[in-house]
Write a protein that holds these residues in place. Structure first.
Motif, PDB file in Angstrom:
ATOM      1  N   ARG A 104      60.430  16.465  49.161  1.00  0.00           N
ATOM      2  CA  ARG A 104      61.265  16.991  48.088  1.00  0.00           C
ATOM      3  C   ARG A 104      61.088  16.180  46.805  1.00  0.00           C
ATOM      4  NH1 ARG A 104      65.676  20.136  48.699  1.00  0.00           N
ATOM      5  NH2 ARG A 104      66.924  18.788  47.336  1.00  0.00           N
ATOM      6  N   ASP A 105      61.078  14.856  46.928  1.00  0.00           N
ATOM      7  CA  ASP A 105      60.919  14.010  45.744  1.00  0.00           C
ATOM      8  C   ASP A 105      59.569  14.238  45.079  1.00  0.00           C
ATOM      9  OD1 ASP A 105      63.414  12.939  46.189  1.00  0.00           O
ATOM     10  OD2 ASP A 105      62.676  11.059  47.054  1.00  0.00           O
ATOM     11  N   HIS A 106      58.539  14.407  45.898  1.00  0.00           N
ATOM     12  CA  HIS A 106      57.196  14.615  45.352  1.00  0.00           C
ATOM     13  C   HIS A 106      57.135  15.905  44.539  1.00  0.00           C
ATOM     14  CE1 HIS A 106      52.877  14.873  44.973  1.00  0.00           C
ATOM     15  NE2 HIS A 106      52.878  16.024  45.619  1.00  0.00           N
ATOM     16  N   VAL A 107      57.669  16.990  45.093  1.00  0.00           N
ATOM     17  CA  VAL A 107      57.622  18.266  44.377  1.00  0.00           C
ATOM     18  C   VAL A 107      58.529  18.226  43.153  1.00  0.00           C
ATOM     19  CG1 VAL A 107      57.902  20.762  44.566  1.00  0.00           C
ATOM     20  CG2 VAL A 107      57.086  19.461  46.537  1.00  0.00           C
ATOM     21  N   ALA A 108      59.727  17.699  43.304  1.00  0.00           N
ATOM     22  CA  ALA A 108      60.655  17.623  42.168  1.00  0.00           C
ATOM     23  C   ALA A 108      60.074  16.823  41.014  1.00  0.00           C
ATOM     24  CB  ALA A 108      61.978  17.011  42.613  1.00  0.00           C
ATOM     25  N   GLY A 109      59.215  15.851  41.325  1.00  0.00           N
ATOM     26  CA  GLY A 109      58.605  15.024  40.302  1.00  0.00           C
ATOM     27  C   GLY A 109      57.388  15.637  39.647  1.00  0.00           C
ATOM     28  N   GLY A 110      57.035  16.859  40.042  1.00  0.00           N
ATOM     29  CA  GLY A 110      55.899  17.536  39.411  1.00  0.00           C
ATOM     30  C   GLY A 110      54.789  17.917  40.365  1.00  0.00           C
ATOM     31  N   GLY A 111      54.937  17.618  41.652  1.00  0.00           N
ATOM     32  CA  GLY A 111      53.921  17.975  42.632  1.00  0.00           C
ATOM     33  C   GLY A 111      53.969  19.450  43.000  1.00  0.00           C
ATOM     34  N   ARG A 112      52.982  19.875  43.767  1.00  0.00           N
ATOM     35  CA  ARG A 112      52.901  21.260  44.238  1.00  0.00           C
ATOM     36  C   ARG A 112      52.969  21.277  45.764  1.00  0.00           C
ATOM     37  NH1 ARG A 112      53.180  21.207  39.022  1.00  0.00           N
ATOM     38  NH2 ARG A 112      52.206  22.891  37.857  1.00  0.00           N
ATOM     39  N   TYR A 113      53.729  22.259  46.278  1.00  0.00           N
ATOM     40  CA  TYR A 113      53.843  22.481  47.720  1.00  0.00           C
ATOM     41  C   TYR A 113      53.304  23.869  48.024  1.00  0.00           C
ATOM     42  CZ  TYR A 113      55.981  23.259  52.339  1.00  0.00           C
ATOM     43  OH  TYR A 113      56.196  23.534  53.680  1.00  0.00           O
ATOM     44  N   LEU A 114      52.461  23.934  49.051  1.00  0.00           N
ATOM     45  CA  LEU A 114      51.861  25.196  49.474  1.00  0.00           C
ATOM     46  C   LEU A 114      52.153  25.370  50.962  1.00  0.00           C
ATOM     47  CD1 LEU A 114      50.072  27.410  48.138  1.00  0.00           C
ATOM     48  CD2 LEU A 114      48.092  26.173  49.009  1.00  0.00           C
ATOM     49  N   GLY A 115      52.845  26.452  51.336  1.00  0.00           N
ATOM     50  CA  GLY A 115      53.223  26.655  52.724  1.00  0.00           C
ATOM     51  C   GLY A 115      52.741  27.988  53.261  1.00  0.00           C
ATOM     52  N   PHE A 116      52.035  27.943  54.393  1.00  0.00           N
ATOM     53  CA  PHE A 116      51.516  29.147  55.042  1.00  0.00           C
ATOM     54  C   PHE A 116      52.267  29.371  56.351  1.00  0.00           C
ATOM     55  CE2 PHE A 116      48.195  27.510  52.381  1.00  0.00           C
ATOM     56  CZ  PHE A 116      47.518  28.615  51.895  1.00  0.00           C
ATOM     57  N   CYS A 117      52.906  30.523  56.517  1.00  0.00           N
ATOM     58  CA  CYS A 117      53.599  30.901  57.742  1.00  0.00           C
ATOM     59  C   CYS A 117      54.625  29.838  58.129  1.00  0.00           C
ATOM     60  CB  CYS A 117      52.598  31.190  58.856  1.00  0.00           C
ATOM     61  SG  CYS A 117      53.332  31.988  60.301  1.00  0.00           S
ATOM     62  N   LEU A 118      54.334  28.982  59.121  1.00  0.00           N
ATOM     63  CA  LEU A 118      55.268  27.914  59.466  1.00  0.00           C
ATOM     64  C   LEU A 118      55.566  27.028  58.268  1.00  0.00           C
ATOM     65  CD1 LEU A 118      56.919  26.241  61.480  1.00  0.00           C
ATOM     66  CD2 LEU A 118      54.798  25.052  62.110  1.00  0.00           C
ATOM     67  N   GLY A 119      54.570  26.776  57.438  1.00  0.00           N
ATOM     68  CA  GLY A 119      54.799  26.006  56.218  1.00  0.00           C
ATOM     69  C   GLY A 119      55.743  26.694  55.265  1.00  0.00           C
ATOM     70  N   GLY A 120      55.779  28.049  55.322  1.00  0.00           N
ATOM     71  CA  GLY A 120      56.755  28.801  54.561  1.00  0.00           C
ATOM     72  C   GLY A 120      58.152  28.648  55.127  1.00  0.00           C
ATOM     73  N   TYR A 121      58.256  28.740  56.467  1.00  0.00           N
ATOM     74  CA  TYR A 121      59.550  28.495  57.107  1.00  0.00           C
ATOM     75  C   TYR A 121      60.077  27.103  56.733  1.00  0.00           C
ATOM     76  CZ  TYR A 121      59.446  32.427  60.505  1.00  0.00           C
ATOM     77  OH  TYR A 121      59.458  33.654  61.122  1.00  0.00           O
ATOM     78  N   LEU A 122      59.208  26.106  56.769  1.00  0.00           N
ATOM     79  CA  LEU A 122      59.635  24.733  56.499  1.00  0.00           C
ATOM     80  C   LEU A 122      60.091  24.534  55.054  1.00  0.00           C
ATOM     81  CD1 LEU A 122      56.959  22.785  58.563  1.00  0.00           C
ATOM     82  CD2 LEU A 122      59.443  22.629  58.875  1.00  0.00           C
ATOM     83  N   ALA A 123      59.672  25.398  54.147  1.00  0.00           N
ATOM     84  CA  ALA A 123      60.155  25.313  52.769  1.00  0.00           C
ATOM     85  C   ALA A 123      61.595  25.774  52.637  1.00  0.00           C
ATOM     86  CB  ALA A 123      59.263  26.142  51.843  1.00  0.00           C
ATOM     87  N   GLY A 124      62.112  26.448  53.665  1.00  0.00           N
ATOM     88  CA  GLY A 124      63.488  26.927  53.655  1.00  0.00           C
ATOM     89  C   GLY A 124      64.479  25.824  53.959  1.00  0.00           C
ATOM     90  N   ALA A 125      65.698  26.247  54.376  1.00  0.00           N
ATOM     91  CA  ALA A 125      66.794  25.281  54.474  1.00  0.00           C
ATOM     92  C   ALA A 125      67.421  25.155  55.857  1.00  0.00           C
ATOM     93  CB  ALA A 125      67.888  25.662  53.470  1.00  0.00           C
ATOM     94  N   THR A 126      67.154  26.083  56.776  1.00  0.00           N
ATOM     95  CA  THR A 126      67.931  26.070  58.028  1.00  0.00           C
ATOM     96  C   THR A 126      67.068  26.177  59.283  1.00  0.00           C
ATOM     97  OG1 THR A 126      68.263  28.462  57.759  1.00  0.00           O
ATOM     98  CG2 THR A 126      70.015  27.045  56.953  1.00  0.00           C
ATOM     99  N   PRO A 127      66.374  25.122  59.699  1.00  0.00           N
ATOM    100  CA  PRO A 127      66.192  23.858  58.985  1.00  0.00           C
ATOM    101  C   PRO A 127      64.965  23.934  58.087  1.00  0.00           C
ATOM    102  CG  PRO A 127      65.198  23.672  61.140  1.00  0.00           C
ATOM    103  CD  PRO A 127      65.758  25.077  61.050  1.00  0.00           C
ATOM    104  N   GLY A 128      64.779  22.901  57.285  1.00  0.00           N
ATOM    105  CA  GLY A 128      63.610  22.843  56.437  1.00  0.00           C
ATOM    106  C   GLY A 128      63.782  21.845  55.316  1.00  0.00           C
TER     107      GLY A 128
END
Length: 242
Positions: A104-128
């Protein structure tokens, strides 16, 4: 798509599952590879897609058994962090929950996150990791879904107005808060969101429920007709990096 295939195989010495060639001085793209990305081939397909993009990434794997650990120090040097598909959300989050804060800190500071399928689920909140303006849920459980089981299959997606067919295995759809500031790239046939890019702090998050990174062996192993959608994966990379 033969040009893309040629680029991938050239970069990987003739094999799309090999370790990417090192590009010292190029922007660093980190791809998670470890127990939260199974079966084998998920991380490698994402790495191949990144290596074939126009951004000239130095693609490296990060994880508990890799040369680079998933730490704040490692992420600090990266332009992009990619979380591949594979496995279940509950298992993956148990393996990665201690890295939630640094991602979270990395992305909030200007980084990029790329999530495919499970990586998309993990970008969510419950859990993630809580990177999205909303949450995720299983597409197969959404009203009017065209897929009703968790087997390897194909799914239709309207991608920026173009009707395409992608490899799919129990991927998410994305539930957005009212007035969320996102770019929706793709929708499933029932209208739910299949792919999007959203801001998070000073950074950006790109997620997709199906698998545009899928290579020919994925379709062959599942005995499915080949539908090469890696051009859509490259569009997702371009959008999250813009």
């Amino acid at each position: 798509m033969s040009g893309l295939v040629d680029r991938v195989l050239g970069l990987f010495g003739g094999r799309a599952d090999a370790t990417p060639a090192r590009r010292p001085g190029a922007p660093l793209a980190l791809v998670y590879r470890g127990p939260a990305a199974r079966p084998e081939g998920c991380s490698e397909a994402v790495a191949a897609l990144l290596a074939a993009s126009r951004h000239g990434f130095d693609v490296r794997y990060v994880g508990p058994d890799e040369d680079l650990p998933l730490t704040a120090e490692t992420l600090a040097g990266a332009a992009l962090y990619a979380q591949p598909g594979g496995g279940t959300l509950s298992h993956a989050y148990k393996k990665l929950r201690h890295q939630r804060g640094i991602i979270r800190d990395h992305v909030a500071g200007g980084g990029r996150y790329l999530g495919f399928c499970l990586g998309g689920y993990l970008a969510g909140a419950t859990p993630g990791f809580g990177l999205l303006p909303g949450d995720t849920d299983r597409y197969i459980d959404s009203p009017g879904a065209t897929v009703d089981d968790d087997e390897d299959t194909l799914v239709g997606v309207s991608w920026r107005g173009r009707e395409r067919t992608l490899f799919f295995q129990d991927g998410p759809h994305f539930l957005l808060e009212r007035d969320a500031r996102v770019s929706v790239l793709g929708r499933y046939p029932n209208g739910t969101v299949a792919a999007l890019v959203a801001p998070f702090g000073a950074g950006r998050v790109g997620v997709v429920g199906p698998h545009p990174e899928a290579t020919a062996d994925w379709f062959g192993d599942a005995r499915l007709p080949m539908h090469d959608a890696r051009d859509l994966g490259l569009e997702l990379i371009d959008t999250v990096m813009s």
